[in-house]
Every structure is written in structure tokens, then in C-alpha cells.
Design a protein around this motif. Structure first.
Motif, PDB file in Angstrom:
ATOM      1  N   VAL A 578       0.904  -1.129   0.142  1.00  0.00           N
ATOM      2  CA  VAL A 578      -0.037  -0.097   0.045  1.00  0.00           C
ATOM      3  C   VAL A 578       0.841   1.223   0.045  1.00  0.00           C
ATOM      4  O   VAL A 578       0.595   2.426  -0.636  1.00  0.00           O
ATOM      5  CB  VAL A 578      -1.086  -0.092   1.188  1.00  0.00           C
ATOM      6  CG1 VAL A 578      -1.670   1.312   1.421  1.00  0.00           C
ATOM      7  CG2 VAL A 578      -1.924  -1.056   1.306  1.00  0.00           C
ATOM      8  N   ARG A 579       1.886   1.532   0.739  1.00  0.00           N
ATOM      9  CA  ARG A 579       2.752   2.445   0.901  1.00  0.00           C
ATOM     10  C   ARG A 579       3.354   2.965  -0.470  1.00  0.00           C
ATOM     11  O   ARG A 579       3.473   4.165  -0.785  1.00  0.00           O
ATOM     12  CB  ARG A 579       3.909   1.957   1.736  1.00  0.00           C
ATOM     13  CG  ARG A 579       4.858   3.171   2.067  1.00  0.00           C
ATOM     14  CD  ARG A 579       5.710   2.692   3.265  1.00  0.00           C
ATOM     15  NE  ARG A 579       5.277   2.476   4.514  1.00  0.00           N
ATOM     16  CZ  ARG A 579       4.625   3.119   5.360  1.00  0.00           C
ATOM     17  NH1 ARG A 579       4.847   4.487   5.454  1.00  0.00           N
ATOM     18  NH2 ARG A 579       4.305   2.534   6.662  1.00  0.00           N
ATOM     19  N   HIS A 655     -10.282   4.704  -9.615  1.00  0.00           N
ATOM     20  CA  HIS A 655      -9.564   3.557 -10.191  1.00  0.00           C
ATOM     21  C   HIS A 655      -8.966   2.704  -9.255  1.00  0.00           C
ATOM     22  O   HIS A 655      -8.504   3.009  -8.187  1.00  0.00           O
ATOM     23  CB  HIS A 655      -8.538   4.102 -11.201  1.00  0.00           C
ATOM     24  CG  HIS A 655      -7.677   3.069 -12.043  1.00  0.00           C
ATOM     25  ND1 HIS A 655      -8.268   2.436 -13.004  1.00  0.00           N
ATOM     26  CD2 HIS A 655      -6.409   2.447 -11.664  1.00  0.00           C
ATOM     27  CE1 HIS A 655      -7.426   1.488 -13.373  1.00  0.00           C
ATOM     28  NE2 HIS A 655      -6.375   1.805 -12.664  1.00  0.00           N
ATOM     29  N   VAL A 656      -9.238   1.282  -9.362  1.00  0.00           N
ATOM     30  CA  VAL A 656      -8.806   0.356  -8.332  1.00  0.00           C
ATOM     31  C   VAL A 656      -7.295   0.167  -8.625  1.00  0.00           C
ATOM     32  O   VAL A 656      -6.906  -0.493  -9.643  1.00  0.00           O
ATOM     33  CB  VAL A 656      -9.708  -0.954  -8.426  1.00  0.00           C
ATOM     34  CG1 VAL A 656      -9.278  -1.973  -7.513  1.00  0.00           C
ATOM     35  CG2 VAL A 656     -10.982  -0.667  -8.054  1.00  0.00           C
ATOM     36  N   LEU A 657      -6.728   0.332  -7.550  1.00  0.00           N
ATOM     37  CA  LEU A 657      -5.079   0.426  -7.511  1.00  0.00           C
ATOM     38  C   LEU A 657      -4.797  -1.036  -7.183  1.00  0.00           C
ATOM     39  O   LEU A 657      -3.840  -1.956  -7.620  1.00  0.00           O
ATOM     40  CB  LEU A 657      -4.252   1.434  -6.960  1.00  0.00           C
ATOM     41  CG  LEU A 657      -4.585   2.753  -7.523  1.00  0.00           C
ATOM     42  CD1 LEU A 657      -3.724   3.777  -6.521  1.00  0.00           C
ATOM     43  CD2 LEU A 657      -4.040   2.922  -8.879  1.00  0.00           C
ATOM     44  N   LEU A 658      -5.382  -1.520  -5.869  1.00  0.00           N
ATOM     45  CA  LEU A 658      -5.043  -2.799  -5.296  1.00  0.00           C
ATOM     46  C   LEU A 658      -6.161  -3.606  -4.999  1.00  0.00           C
ATOM     47  O   LEU A 658      -7.243  -2.854  -4.310  1.00  0.00           O
ATOM     48  CB  LEU A 658      -4.040  -2.449  -4.202  1.00  0.00           C
ATOM     49  CG  LEU A 658      -3.652  -3.702  -3.366  1.00  0.00           C
ATOM     50  CD1 LEU A 658      -2.774  -4.461  -4.194  1.00  0.00           C
ATOM     51  CD2 LEU A 658      -2.766  -3.177  -2.029  1.00  0.00           C
ATOM     52  N   GLY A 663      -3.111 -10.512   3.868  1.00  0.00           N
ATOM     53  CA  GLY A 663      -2.806 -11.450   5.291  1.00  0.00           C
ATOM     54  C   GLY A 663      -2.824 -10.862   6.499  1.00  0.00           C
ATOM     55  O   GLY A 663      -2.727  -9.674   6.439  1.00  0.00           O
ATOM     56  N   GLY A 664      -2.554 -11.523   7.650  1.00  0.00           N
ATOM     57  CA  GLY A 664      -2.459 -10.739   8.689  1.00  0.00           C
ATOM     58  C   GLY A 664      -3.619 -10.081   9.104  1.00  0.00           C
ATOM     59  O   GLY A 664      -4.962 -10.390   8.715  1.00  0.00           O
ATOM     60  N   SER A 665      -3.380  -8.907   9.889  1.00  0.00           N
ATOM     61  CA  SER A 665      -4.558  -8.108  10.395  1.00  0.00           C
ATOM     62  C   SER A 665      -5.120  -7.298   9.105  1.00  0.00           C
ATOM     63  O   SER A 665      -6.264  -6.532   9.330  1.00  0.00           O
ATOM     64  CB  SER A 665      -4.177  -7.091  11.501  1.00  0.00           C
ATOM     65  OG  SER A 665      -2.938  -6.017  11.017  1.00  0.00           O
ATOM     66  N   CYS A 666      -4.468  -7.275   7.978  1.00  0.00           N
ATOM     67  CA  CYS A 666      -4.890  -6.326   6.767  1.00  0.00           C
ATOM     68  C   CYS A 666      -6.140  -7.201   5.947  1.00  0.00           C
ATOM     69  O   CYS A 666      -7.000  -6.633   5.466  1.00  0.00           O
ATOM     70  CB  CYS A 666      -3.760  -6.035   6.042  1.00  0.00           C
ATOM     71  SG  CYS A 666      -2.513  -5.207   6.619  1.00  0.00           S
ATOM     72  N   GLY A 667      -5.804  -8.425   5.934  1.00  0.00           N
ATOM     73  CA  GLY A 667      -6.816  -9.291   5.207  1.00  0.00           C
ATOM     74  C   GLY A 667      -7.019  -8.731   3.980  1.00  0.00           C
ATOM     75  O   GLY A 667      -5.923  -8.389   3.077  1.00  0.00           O
ATOM     76  N   TYR A 668      -8.220  -8.796   3.265  1.00  0.00           N
ATOM     77  CA  TYR A 668      -8.441  -8.346   1.832  1.00  0.00           C
ATOM     78  C   TYR A 668      -8.331  -6.740   1.956  1.00  0.00           C
ATOM     79  O   TYR A 668      -9.088  -6.297   2.572  1.00  0.00           O
ATOM     80  CB  TYR A 668      -9.773  -8.998   1.254  1.00  0.00           C
ATOM     81  CG  TYR A 668      -9.741 -10.563   0.982  1.00  0.00           C
ATOM     82  CD1 TYR A 668      -9.269 -10.719  -0.343  1.00  0.00           C
ATOM     83  CD2 TYR A 668     -10.034 -11.394   1.669  1.00  0.00           C
ATOM     84  CE1 TYR A 668      -9.184 -12.314  -0.942  1.00  0.00           C
ATOM     85  CE2 TYR A 668     -10.195 -12.652   1.359  1.00  0.00           C
ATOM     86  CZ  TYR A 668      -9.654 -13.051   0.185  1.00  0.00           C
ATOM     87  OH  TYR A 668      -9.446 -14.366  -0.100  1.00  0.00           O
ATOM     88  N   THR A 669      -7.459  -6.217   1.202  1.00  0.00           N
ATOM     89  CA  THR A 669      -7.098  -5.032   0.854  1.00  0.00           C
ATOM     90  C   THR A 669      -7.665  -4.311  -0.229  1.00  0.00           C
ATOM     91  O   THR A 669      -7.096  -4.904  -1.194  1.00  0.00           O
ATOM     92  CB  THR A 669      -5.733  -4.459   1.465  1.00  0.00           C
ATOM     93  OG1 THR A 669      -5.363  -5.003   2.670  1.00  0.00           O
ATOM     94  CG2 THR A 669      -5.454  -3.047   1.468  1.00  0.00           C
ATOM     95  N   VAL A 670      -8.463  -3.169  -0.306  1.00  0.00           N
ATOM     96  CA  VAL A 670      -8.656  -2.530  -1.554  1.00  0.00           C
ATOM     97  C   VAL A 670      -8.214  -1.184  -1.336  1.00  0.00           C
ATOM     98  O   VAL A 670      -8.314  -0.359  -0.644  1.00  0.00           O
ATOM     99  CB  VAL A 670     -10.212  -2.612  -1.796  1.00  0.00           C
ATOM    100  CG1 VAL A 670     -10.527  -1.564  -3.062  1.00  0.00           C
ATOM    101  CG2 VAL A 670     -10.507  -4.090  -1.891  1.00  0.00           C
ATOM    102  N   SER A 680      -8.620   6.007  -1.075  1.00  0.00           N
ATOM    103  CA  SER A 680      -9.444   5.315  -0.180  1.00  0.00           C
ATOM    104  C   SER A 680      -8.792   3.888   0.059  1.00  0.00           C
ATOM    105  O   SER A 680      -8.731   3.198  -0.979  1.00  0.00           O
ATOM    106  CB  SER A 680     -10.930   5.225  -0.537  1.00  0.00           C
ATOM    107  OG  SER A 680     -11.565   6.547  -0.556  1.00  0.00           O
ATOM    108  N   ILE A 681      -8.749   3.549   1.403  1.00  0.00           N
ATOM    109  CA  ILE A 681      -7.946   2.297   1.836  1.00  0.00           C
ATOM    110  C   ILE A 681      -8.959   1.494   2.655  1.00  0.00           C
ATOM    111  O   ILE A 681      -9.327   2.044   3.543  1.00  0.00           O
ATOM    112  CB  ILE A 681      -6.504   2.474   2.403  1.00  0.00           C
ATOM    113  CG1 ILE A 681      -5.887   3.153   1.244  1.00  0.00           C
ATOM    114  CG2 ILE A 681      -6.039   1.128   2.625  1.00  0.00           C
ATOM    115  CD1 ILE A 681      -4.311   3.702   1.935  1.00  0.00           C
TER     116      ILE A 681
END
Length: 736
Positions: A578-579, A655-658, A663-670, A680-681
Motif C-alpha cells: 500500500v505504501r 480507479h482500483v489500484l489494489l 494477510g494478517g490483520s490487513c486481510g483483503y485490502t482494496v 481510499s484504503i
């Protein structure tokens, strides 16, 4: 004997009357062909002058006929009479007139009379007066005859007073030894201009007597006749003088008639032939015909009409000339009355600056629109340079009065045309860049104007510099912590993005509807108070002052760490996937259509808000304030839906970048890019309905939430309060 000779020679009653005939005049031959006459005797003219005073009825001594050739200049067309044949016998010197037959004269016959040539033996001629025996007969001098022709002796022809050349009767052939007698009705010799014709007659007589080569078989006495007067010592009496005077009168009259016929232009006689030649008629002068010829012929009807028309034309021409003179004077007065004061005054201003014309050409009417006086002058051959720079991208140009047609042409420094058209169309034109430009304005008063108005053109040429300072606007002069500030810059001439410097972090300016815009995220812990921002655009720099006010954040105190909200993702806890997406700036402003909405369809709880600080183990005395050490402050929002596995939607277009499971505490990330660096994250989803690279719209299904979802919004790397954005409480994002 003398009396008998006179009675025999003079027979007036038998003289025939001349028969008048008119004959067409022929062109006289040139006098140059006449052989020159010898001038060896000067006394015969005097003798002839004395003899011409005697009466015309005096007897004439007979002379033998001599045949000589005449020249073209002395040829006559008089009626011819046959010569008398000469006798072969010599006549004694004492022969009396009684032995000679009387002369018989007859009228001119219609049929020609055959002439018998007489040849004479040549004899030397003695100059001057000579004495000797009286010759048998005297040869009468004849005019030189034309080639191939013998001319008969010219008879005495009476003058006709009414005509210059009266007809003459032809003489019959005389027998040998006879002499012709003058007609009874012939006028006296002194009635003729003998003095005028005497030189020609003497010359002709001399030429005849000096041509012995032309004589034939005539006796020697005939050939020995000298030129001029011939006197004998025995017969020097009145008889000889009278005969000689008569002979000279005949010579002078013959010369006179020859000259008169030549002057009248009688027709030339035909060549002689063997047969008898017709006796020509002397032309008669018709005085009535001459009078008719002298009279001017009367005009016919067409000629009279033509004369009248020509006179009318001359009269009309004079009238037209008079009218033209009057009209010319009037036009000249009107022409001088058309002064420069009648020229129109046209005023032109460009961006508030009045322009001076460089040239004009006006036509002032003198006589309607047909004749005009022109005033033309070039005031300045180079463009006028404006002192003040143009600071507006769309400057105004005003022409007064406005009823003239205009044509404006603007070129840049490279001589390329950037605008060409009317002044009205220039009002909507925007300069795309700063620089120096040349303009040419032509104001025209066309012929379609009112009758009698001034027509022509006036020209303005000017040079100006466009130095447009972009507008810089701080859209949100005051913002709170965790919110967004916006700075707008108008269109720039250089077409390059402005720059902003200051203590606040930003992703820079992006294209907006009317220029450029920059969003400045205000951190949750930004220093409150005024903040200086410096904006640079097109070389112009402007400083803005942004006021930051403190936001009201909540806090929590816990006795143990196990009580902290979980999952928790801090500002610096973002995964690397994400960074690395946070440093890129997206194009456009996607939320400009529809704005933002909250991503959950149902209600939800927020156990941890943006800017909330959680403390663990603080003393009770410290728990009354939000200041202390050992706490953690949230930069996102932890959302706990009331219904497990609740559906989530897209809060704003982007536009969807990711879209993956980190995994971990992040799980599925958008990660969704909304443009202008705003993203927006969402962490902690259990299912995804989008994938990376998709363009999504507001309200589109994003995925399924878990028991707890972490929602975060960042501009660049700076987190902002998502709840303010979803709820429309972030004023800075309302400018796009």
C-alpha cells in the motif's frame, strides 16, 4: 499691172462662210519637243508690226508651198486644204498677177481632202535682207509638221468675237502660180494680238526656211528663199511691202491660233494617212455652259437635311460645352468645399488604452457617389508600441462608432497568425501564452452606407505584450486539523503547472475546470494558527496565508493493553504494497461527479475514530485531559458493522489500484484512486467484488466486510478524517 493684180487677188464675195463644229479638246503636246528657232534676224518683227497696220484687203503675193516637219509644240488641228501642185516650169520674174488663176475658196467639206506633198530643193539661206531677182513664187512658211505627216499652209482665219477659237474654212487646192487671197470678212491684222505671237511666228518661220534637208524635187528658186523678209532691188515698192505684210499677218495669226488651240487643249489630230483627212472643226466656246459650270449646284434633299443636321449638331455641341463649363465650375466649387473636417472620427481602445491610427484613406463625396475627393495619409509606417502590458488573457477591444466593419489580425513573434477575424469575435478569444504580439485593425466604411456618406478605411497598427498574471485563490482560508485546504490557480500562459511551497505536504497542482487546483491535507496534529503558502505560476509568485484551527478529538484510557482496539493500523503501519501506491498522483478529479458517500449500507459503530488517542496505565489525575504520554492516536477509522458480513460499496468514483489479500490483520485490502492524490484504503474485507485496474463508480459493490473494517483516506501520504469526507464536511474537497 498692179491694179489688175489687186483686182484679181481680192474677191470678197467668193469667200466661204465657216461651218462651225464643236470638237473635244485634246491635251497639247509639250513645248519641249519644238526645235529652237534661229534668231539671226531681229528686223522682221518691226517690219511686221508696220505691215499689220495696213488694210486686210490688200493683195497677197503668192508663194510656193513648202513642206516641213512640225514639232509637237506647234502642231495645230486646223482644217486642212489640199496644196496646189507646183508647176515644173519656172515662172519668169516679170510674171504678172493676170497670168495667175484666181483663188477659189470653198466651204469645209465633210470628207477629207487629199494633200499632195511638195518637195523643195535645198538652197543656202542668207541671213539678213537680200536682193535678187523676183522669184517665180514665194513659199509660204508653214509650221513644223508632226512626225510622218505634212502640214498644209494655214489659211487666214477670221476672229470670232463670241468665242476664243472660231471655226475656219478649209481652202481648196490652188493651182500652180496662184496665191490664196484673204477672206473678205476677215478682220484687219491689227485686231489680233500679233505683238504677242510674233516671237513664236518668227521662230517658226525661221525654222521652216532653215530646213533644206526636208525639201524634195522643188525648183531651186523655191529652196533659195531666205528666212525673214526677201526684197528685190527691182521690186522695192509698195507691192512687195504689201505682200510681205500680208504674209507676216498670216504667220502671226497662225501662231496665235496655234497657241489658242494648245491652251484650249484640243484633241490631237490622228496620224496622216494616204486618203483624204477630214477637216477638223474649231471648238466653239459655249458661254452658257461655262456659266452653268460656274454656278454652284443646288443641294438635294438629303444634302439639305445633312446640312441642317450638321448645324443642329454644332448648336447642340455649343450647348453641351456651355453646360459642361457651368457644371465644371460647380463641381470645382464642391470639390474645394470637401474639406478634411468632413472626415469621420473613429476611436479605438485596446484593454483600456486608446490607440492612435497609423494610416487612413477616406473618400469624401463631391457629387453624390459618382465623384469623390480622396484624403489619404500614412501617419506612421511602424506599429505603435503600447506602454502597459496586457494582464488579461481575453482583453477587450472597442471601436466607436460601432457601425463600421472591422478586421483584426494578430500575429506572434514568429509571424504566425494567432487570430484573424472581427472585433466581435475577438471577445471570446483567450491568449494561450505570454509574449509580444503585433496587431493590425482595419475599420472600413463600405459603399453600402447611406447615400452621400464618407467611405474609406482607417488603419491601426500596434504592438503589445501579453503578461498575464494567473489568478491565485485560497479556497479554504481556515481549516481544521484532519481536513483539506484547496488552492486554485487560474489558467497559465506557459501551460505549465504552478508550484506550492510551505510547511504543509501536498501532491501538487492538477488540471481543473478553470485552471489548476491543489489539495493540502491537514494532519491531525498540524500546528494551529496561520501558515504561509507560496504559489508560483507563469513567473509570478504569490504568498497565501492559511489558518489552521484545532479539531476536537476524543481519547480513551485503559488499564491494560488488552483493552486496546483491534485491529489497529497506525500511520506508519501501512504494508509496503500500500505504501508504494501512495507516492503516485492520479489524473483528474473523479469525485467531481457525485462526491462521496459512506461505504456501508447499514449502520455501523466506530470504536476508534480518526484522531482518537488510546492511553494505557495513566494516573487518574491525568485522565482528565487528552495530553499525556504513552497513548496511541488513530489516523483512520475502525468500523464495526452491526451486521456481520455486510456489503460494502464504492464511496466515490475512481480507479482500483489494489484488490488482494495481504494477510494478517490487513486481510483483503482494496486501494481506490479518486484522483488529485486522494485515495481510499479498506482493510479487513472477507470478499472482494473488484480487482486491480477496474474503474469503479460511486455506489458500485466493493466487497463483503468482516467483523471489523479499517477505513482510511490519504492525500499523498497524509491521512485525513474519512468521516468528514463521507459526510461532506470537508470543504476543501468541494473545489475541483
Amino acid at each position: 499691172m498692179e491694179e489688175e493684180k489687186k483686182s484679181t487677188a481680192v474677191q470678197p464675195e467668193e469667200a466661204p462662210k465657216p461651218k462651225p463644229r464643236r470638237r473635244k479638246a485634246a491635251s497639247p503636246r509639250s513645248a519641249a519637243d519644238t526645235p529652237p528657232a534661229p534668231t539671226d534676224s531681229a528686223e522682221p518683227p518691226a517690219a511686221d508690226a508696220q505691215s499689220t497696220k495696213k488694210p486686210a484687203a490688200s493683195p497677197k503675193k503668192p508663194r510656193a508651198k513648202k513642206t516641213t516637219k512640225t514639232t509637237k509644240a506647234t502642231k495645230t488641228a486646223k482644217p486642212k486644204a489640199p496644196k496646189a501642185a507646183k508647176t515644173a516650169k519656172k515662172v519668169p520674174a516679170d510674171e504678172t498677177p493676170e497670168s495667175k488663176a484666181p483663188v477659189q475658196e470653198s466651204p469645209v467639206q465633210e470628207s477629207p481632202v487629199q494633200e499632195s506633198p511638195v518637195q523643195e530643193s535645198p538652197a543656202p539661206a542668207a541671213p539678213g535682207f537680200e536682193t535678187g531677182p523676183e522669184p517665180k513664187s514665194e513659199s509660204k512658211p508653214e509650221l513644223p509638221e508632226t512626225p510622218a505627216r505634212e502640214d498644209a499652209a494655214a489659211p487666214t482665219v477670221p476672229d470670232v468675237p463670241s468665242a476664243p477659237e472660231p471655226p475656219e474654212p478649209a481652202e481648196k487646192a490652188e493651182p500652180a502660180g496662184t496665191e490664196p487671197e484673204p477672206a473678205a470678212d476677215a478682220p484687219a491684222a491689227d485686231d489680233t494680238p500679233a505683238a504677242e505671237a510674233f516671237p513664236e511666228a518668227a521662230a517658226a518661220d525661221t525654222a521652216v526656211t532653215n530646213t533644206p534637208a526636208q525639201t524634195g524635187d522643188a525648183p531651186a528658186e523655191d529652196a533659195a528663199e531666205p528666212s525673214g523678209f526677201v526684197f528685190s532691188d527691182d521690186l522695192a515698192n509698195d507691192k512687195a511691202l504689201a505682200a510681205e505684210a500680208a504674209r507676216m499677218a498670216n504667220i502671226s495669226r497662225t501662231a496665235q491660233l496655234s497657241i489658242a488651240q494648245i491652251m484650249a487643249g484640243l484633241e490631237e489630230d490622228p496620224a496622216p494617212s494616204a486618203g483624204p483627212a477630214p477637216a477638223p472643226e474649231a471648238p466653239q466656246h459655249d458661254s452658257a455652259a461655262d456659266a452653268d459650270e460656274d454656278d454652284e449646284p443646288r443641294d438635294t434633299i438629303p444634302q439639305a437635311i445633312g446640312r441642317g443636321a450638321f448645324g443642329m449638331f454644332k448648336w447642340l455641341l455649343l450647348v453641351v460645352l456651355f453646360v459642361l463649363i457651368i457644371a465644371g465650375g460647380g463641381v470645382a466649387w464642391l470639390y474645394h468645399s470637401a474639406t478634411p473636417d468632413m472626415l469621420p472620427e473613429v476611436k479605438v481602445t485596446f484593454d483600456g488604452q486608446e490607440l492612435a491610427p497609423t494610416a487612413y484613406k477616406w473618400h469624401v463625396p463631391v457629387v453624390g457617389s459618382f465623384f469623390r475627393r480622396t484624403y489619404a495619409e500614412t501617419l506612421n509606417s511602424s506599429p505603435v508600441v503600447l506602454e502597459d502590458a496586457i494582464s488579461d488573457a481575453s482583453p477587450d477591444i472597442v471601436v466607436t462608432p460601432s457601425d463600421y466593419s472591422t478586421h483584426l489580425t494578430i500575429t506572434d513573434a514568429d509571424r504566425e497568425t494567432v487570430y484573424e477575424g472581427s472585433v466581435t469575435g475577438f471577445r471570446s478569444y483567450l491568449f494561450a501564452e505570454n509574449g509580444t504580439f503585433d496587431a493590425k485593425l482595419v475599420v472600413t466604411a463600405s459603399d453600402s452606407a447611406a447615400e452621400g456618406s464618407v467611405t474609406g478605411t482607417e488603419t491601426w497598427q500596434f504592438r503589445f505584450t501579453v503578461s498575464i498574471k494567473p489568478s491565485v485563490t485560497l479556497c479554504t482560508p481556515t481549516v481544521q486539523q484532519g481536513s483539506v485546504a484547496a488552492v486554485r490557480v487560474g489558467s497559465t500562459m506557459s501551460q505549465t503547472a504552478p508550484t506550492l511551497t510551505g510547511p504543509l505536504e501536498s501532491t501538487g497542482f492538477v488540471r481543473a475546470a478553470n485552471g489548476w487546483i491543489c489539495y493540502l491535507p491537514i494532519p491531525w496534529n498540524a500546528e494551529t494558527g496561520n501558515t504561509e503558502l507560496t504559489v508560483t505560476a507563469d513567473g509570478y509568485t504569490e504568498t497565501l496565508t492559511l489558518s489552521v484551527r484545532a479539531a476536537s478529538y476524543s481519547y480513551k484510557d485503559y488499564s491494560a493493553k488488552s483493552q486496546l482496539t483491534s485491529p489497529y493500523i497506525g500511520e506508519n503501519d501501512a504494508p509496503d504494497a500500500v505504501r508504494k501506491l501512495l507516492t503516485t498522483a492520479g489524473e483528474g478529479i473523479q469525485w467531481s461527479v457525485g462526491g462521496f458517500v459512506q461505504p456501508f449500507l447499514d449502520s455501523f459503530d466506530t470504536p476508534l475514530l480518526y484522531g482518537m488517542t488510546e492511553y494505557v496505565g495513566r494516573a487518574y489525575s491525568e485522565r482528565s485531559t487528552n495530553y499525556g504520554y504513552g497513548g496511541r492516536t488513530s489516523t483512520n477509522v475502525v468500523i464495526k458493522p452491526k451486521k456481520s458480513k455486510d456489503s460494502m460499496i464504492v464511496p466515490a468514483s475512481g480507479h482500483v489500484l489494489l484488490a488482494e489479500d495481504l494477510g494478517g490483520s490487513c486481510g483483503y485490502t482494496v486501494v481506490i484512486d479518486h484522483g488529485a492524490g486522494l485515495r481510499s484504503i479498506f482493510y479487513g474485507l472477507t470478499a472482494l467484488d473488484v480487482k486491480a485496474g477496474d474503474d469503479v463508480k460511486q455506489g458500485q459493490l466493493l466487497g463483503t466486510s468482516g467483523r471489523t473494517v479499517v477505513a482510511e483516506m490519504r492525500i499523498g501520504t497524509v491521512p485525513i478524517n474519512p468521516l468528514l469526507v463521507w459526510r461532506g464536511q470537508c470543504d476543501g474537497l468541494k473545489y475541483y
